[in-house]
Design a protein around this motif. Structure first.
Motif, PDB file in Angstrom:
ATOM      1  N   LEU A 139       0.841  -1.196   0.000  1.00 34.10           N
ATOM      2  CA  LEU A 139       0.000   0.000   0.000  1.00 34.10           C
ATOM      3  C   LEU A 139       0.878   1.248   0.000  1.00 34.10           C
ATOM      4  O   LEU A 139       1.791   1.361   0.811  1.00 34.10           O
ATOM      5  CB  LEU A 139      -0.918  -0.014   1.221  1.00 34.10           C
ATOM      6  CG  LEU A 139      -1.907   1.144   1.371  1.00 34.10           C
ATOM      7  CD1 LEU A 139      -2.879   1.185   0.204  1.00 34.10           C
ATOM      8  CD2 LEU A 139      -2.665   1.020   2.690  1.00 34.10           C
ATOM      9  N   ARG A 140       0.614   2.142  -0.933  1.00 33.47           N
ATOM     10  CA  ARG A 140       1.377   3.394  -1.029  1.00 33.47           C
ATOM     11  C   ARG A 140       0.444   4.588  -0.820  1.00 33.47           C
ATOM     12  O   ARG A 140      -0.733   4.538  -1.173  1.00 33.47           O
ATOM     13  CB  ARG A 140       2.031   3.522  -2.413  1.00 33.47           C
ATOM     14  CG  ARG A 140       2.886   2.328  -2.815  1.00 33.47           C
ATOM     15  CD  ARG A 140       4.073   2.137  -1.903  1.00 33.47           C
ATOM     16  NE  ARG A 140       4.950   1.079  -2.381  1.00 33.47           N
ATOM     17  CZ  ARG A 140       5.858   0.476  -1.641  1.00 33.47           C
ATOM     18  NH1 ARG A 140       6.015   0.829  -0.375  1.00 33.47           N
ATOM     19  NH2 ARG A 140       6.604  -0.485  -2.141  1.00 33.47           N
ATOM     20  N   LEU A 141       1.012   5.637  -0.263  1.00 39.57           N
ATOM     21  CA  LEU A 141       0.228   6.852  -0.074  1.00 39.57           C
ATOM     22  C   LEU A 141       0.023   7.566  -1.407  1.00 39.57           C
ATOM     23  O   LEU A 141       0.897   7.543  -2.276  1.00 39.57           O
ATOM     24  CB  LEU A 141       0.938   7.789   0.903  1.00 39.57           C
ATOM     25  CG  LEU A 141       0.985   7.349   2.373  1.00 39.57           C
ATOM     26  CD1 LEU A 141       1.758   8.378   3.187  1.00 39.57           C
ATOM     27  CD2 LEU A 141      -0.414   7.188   2.919  1.00 39.57           C
ATOM     28  N   VAL A 170      -3.988   6.884   6.643  1.00 41.59           N
ATOM     29  CA  VAL A 170      -3.455   5.707   5.951  1.00 41.59           C
ATOM     30  C   VAL A 170      -1.962   5.558   6.228  1.00 41.59           C
ATOM     31  O   VAL A 170      -1.459   4.465   6.526  1.00 41.59           O
ATOM     32  CB  VAL A 170      -3.714   5.800   4.432  1.00 41.59           C
ATOM     33  CG1 VAL A 170      -2.961   4.699   3.682  1.00 41.59           C
ATOM     34  CG2 VAL A 170      -5.203   5.696   4.131  1.00 41.59           C
ATOM     35  N   GLY A 171      -1.230   6.672   6.162  1.00 44.02           N
ATOM     36  CA  GLY A 171       0.211   6.629   6.436  1.00 44.02           C
ATOM     37  C   GLY A 171       0.520   6.177   7.849  1.00 44.02           C
ATOM     38  O   GLY A 171       1.444   5.382   8.076  1.00 44.02           O
ATOM     39  N   ALA A 175       2.555   2.715   8.999  1.00 42.07           N
ATOM     40  CA  ALA A 175       3.677   2.743   9.942  1.00 42.07           C
ATOM     41  C   ALA A 175       3.398   1.868  11.156  1.00 42.07           C
ATOM     42  O   ALA A 175       4.287   1.153  11.641  1.00 42.07           O
ATOM     43  CB  ALA A 175       3.949   4.185  10.374  1.00 42.07           C
ATOM     44  N   HIS A 176       2.166   1.907  11.660  1.00 39.44           N
ATOM     45  CA  HIS A 176       1.792   1.106  12.830  1.00 39.44           C
ATOM     46  C   HIS A 176       1.949  -0.390  12.537  1.00 39.44           C
ATOM     47  O   HIS A 176       2.521  -1.138  13.345  1.00 39.44           O
ATOM     48  CB  HIS A 176       0.351   1.416  13.225  1.00 39.44           C
ATOM     49  CG  HIS A 176      -0.177   0.565  14.335  1.00 39.44           C
ATOM     50  ND1 HIS A 176       0.125   0.790  15.664  1.00 39.44           N
ATOM     51  CD2 HIS A 176      -0.989  -0.546  14.311  1.00 39.44           C
ATOM     52  CE1 HIS A 176      -0.467  -0.124  16.410  1.00 39.44           C
ATOM     53  NE2 HIS A 176      -1.154  -0.938  15.613  1.00 39.44           N
ATOM     54  N   LEU A 177       1.455  -0.824  11.384  1.00 41.64           N
ATOM     55  CA  LEU A 177       1.564  -2.240  11.017  1.00 41.64           C
ATOM     56  C   LEU A 177       3.018  -2.625  10.763  1.00 41.64           C
ATOM     57  O   LEU A 177       3.454  -3.719  11.137  1.00 41.64           O
ATOM     58  CB  LEU A 177       0.716  -2.524   9.786  1.00 41.64           C
ATOM     59  CG  LEU A 177      -0.800  -2.403   9.970  1.00 41.64           C
ATOM     60  CD1 LEU A 177      -1.512  -2.536   8.630  1.00 41.64           C
ATOM     61  CD2 LEU A 177      -1.326  -3.452  10.948  1.00 41.64           C
ATOM     62  N   THR A 271     -11.139   1.042  15.150  1.00 43.39           N
ATOM     63  CA  THR A 271      -9.911   1.583  15.729  1.00 43.39           C
ATOM     64  C   THR A 271      -9.666   2.957  15.123  1.00 43.39           C
ATOM     65  O   THR A 271     -10.335   3.358  14.169  1.00 43.39           O
ATOM     66  CB  THR A 271      -8.721   0.647  15.463  1.00 43.39           C
ATOM     67  OG1 THR A 271      -7.587   1.092  16.194  1.00 43.39           O
ATOM     68  CG2 THR A 271      -8.387   0.564  13.989  1.00 43.39           C
ATOM     69  N   TRP A 272      -8.718   3.696  15.688  1.00 45.95           N
ATOM     70  CA  TRP A 272      -8.438   5.045  15.187  1.00 45.95           C
ATOM     71  C   TRP A 272      -7.008   5.442  15.492  1.00 45.95           C
ATOM     72  O   TRP A 272      -6.338   4.883  16.346  1.00 45.95           O
ATOM     73  CB  TRP A 272      -9.408   6.063  15.809  1.00 45.95           C
ATOM     74  CG  TRP A 272      -9.513   5.974  17.314  1.00 45.95           C
ATOM     75  CD1 TRP A 272      -8.677   6.546  18.218  1.00 45.95           C
ATOM     76  CD2 TRP A 272     -10.492   5.246  18.059  1.00 45.95           C
ATOM     77  NE1 TRP A 272      -9.081   6.230  19.491  1.00 45.95           N
ATOM     78  CE2 TRP A 272     -10.196   5.438  19.424  1.00 45.95           C
ATOM     79  CE3 TRP A 272     -11.608   4.463  17.701  1.00 45.95           C
ATOM     80  CZ2 TRP A 272     -10.962   4.858  20.441  1.00 45.95           C
ATOM     81  CZ3 TRP A 272     -12.361   3.892  18.699  1.00 45.95           C
ATOM     82  CH2 TRP A 272     -12.042   4.101  20.048  1.00 45.95           C
ATOM     83  N   ALA A 273      -6.547   6.447  14.700  1.00 44.40           N
ATOM     84  CA  ALA A 273      -5.212   6.995  14.893  1.00 44.40           C
ATOM     85  C   ALA A 273      -5.195   7.846  16.169  1.00 44.40           C
ATOM     86  O   ALA A 273      -6.243   8.362  16.586  1.00 44.40           O
ATOM     87  CB  ALA A 273      -4.833   7.853  13.684  1.00 44.40           C
ATOM     88  N   PRO A 274      -4.038   8.019  16.822  1.00 50.28           N
ATOM     89  CA  PRO A 274      -2.757   7.498  16.362  1.00 50.28           C
ATOM     90  C   PRO A 274      -2.389   6.141  16.950  1.00 50.28           C
ATOM     91  O   PRO A 274      -1.425   5.526  16.519  1.00 50.28           O
ATOM     92  CB  PRO A 274      -1.776   8.558  16.847  1.00 50.28           C
ATOM     93  CG  PRO A 274      -2.388   9.039  18.146  1.00 50.28           C
ATOM     94  CD  PRO A 274      -3.885   9.005  17.925  1.00 50.28           C
ATOM     95  N   GLY A 275      -3.138   5.664  17.940  1.00 52.32           N
ATOM     96  CA  GLY A 275      -2.736   4.436  18.645  1.00 52.32           C
ATOM     97  C   GLY A 275      -3.175   3.161  17.989  1.00 52.32           C
ATOM     98  O   GLY A 275      -2.571   2.109  18.193  1.00 52.32           O
TER      99      GLY A 275
END
Length: 279
Positions: A139-141, A170-171, A175-177, A271-275
């Protein structure tokens, strides 16, 4: 001793009894076996210098290293023994340098298949991905920038802010994954066009990402729930027996807590950013 069965993925180093065939390319740096063994031990593994029936994981390295005195025999015997153990029902997992790098970061790694040649030599090969018909490439931004509207009178600035928030989320998800050793992927050709997908072992996760900037929060969440349920229903119908999980990813925590219970009630991971709690 670690479980001797394998679902195609090595989940962690802890509990593994590890043997290295040579120096290993760890995060772009060649690392000799002694240092690899220390890394593995720091993550709860038991390193062994030679192969035995206790070994549950072989890290396939480069045998051109000077610390290996008999390259051909060391290469052949370790992998041949691993392949023989597999045939006897005692599965030995095999990973390469990239896989070992992911494991020392706390992520998971694909277990390699072993292919035996007519010469008797055994070489590791990547197993075909079971999710290749569901997930596509990395997946790319998408690039998001200011546009020139010319004579258009409609103010699209709010739309641009929403798109920027979407790509930012998405970014952050990518990064999280990645920190868990998991690669975020696009949808496969012909599959429903979900925003992001990834796999953990036999489980495939499909996600819809929704920004809450410049839009009514309830409308965005309702739309996301409908989309990800539709995607999951289509995929489960086409791939019966596969473990496919819907995920709704939001830009931020929703202001109304009822959405958490609602999503759980219909089988969606919210779920939600940033965690990104729960992922």
């Amino acid at each position: 001793m670690a479980d001797r069965q394998c679902g195609g993925t090595v989940q962690r180093l802890k509990g593994q009894t590890v043997c290295f065939t040579g120096r290993v390319l760890v995060d772009g740096e060649w690392t000799v076996r002694e240092h690899c063994a220390k890394k593995a031990q720091q993550h709860g593994a038991i390193p062994k210098t030679d192969f035995s029936k206790k070994v549950t994981l072989v890290v396939y390295g480069d045998l051109a290293s000077k610390v290996v005195t008999d390259n051909r025999r060391a290469y052949s015997s370790t992998l041949v023994n691993a392949e023989a153990q597999r045939r006897q029902g005692l599965h030995v997992c095999v990973v390469d340098g990239d896989g070992f790098s992911k494991l020392v970061k706390g992520g998971s790694a694909p277990c390699l298949e072993l292919r035996k040649a007519s010469t008797g030599h055994v070489r590791p090969v990547a197993a075909p991905k079971a999710d290749a018909d569901l997930l596509g490439g990395p997946l790319r931004l998408k690039r998001v920038g200011p546009r020139v509207y010319g004579d258009m009178t409609l103010d699209l600035s709010a739309l641009d802010r929403a798109k920027a928030a979407h790509e930012s989320t998405v970014g952050a998800l990518i990064a999280h994954l990645s920190r868990q050793g998991v690669e975020a992927q696009t949808h496969a050709p012909g599959a429903p066009e979900f925003d992001a997908g990834w796999s953990r072992g036999a489980d495939v996760f499909v996600a819809e990402v929704k920004s809450l900037t410049g839009a009514r929060e309830d409308q965005q969440i309702r739309l996301g729930i409908g989309q990800v349920l539709d995607y999951t229903h289509q995929l489960r119908s086409a791939h019966r027996g596969r473990r496919i999980h819907p995920v709704l990813v939001l830009e931020k925590r929703p202001s109304d807590g009822r959405w958490v219970a609602l999503a759980r009630g219909v089988g969606i991971r919210l779920t939600w950013a940033p965690g990104f709690t729960g992922l």
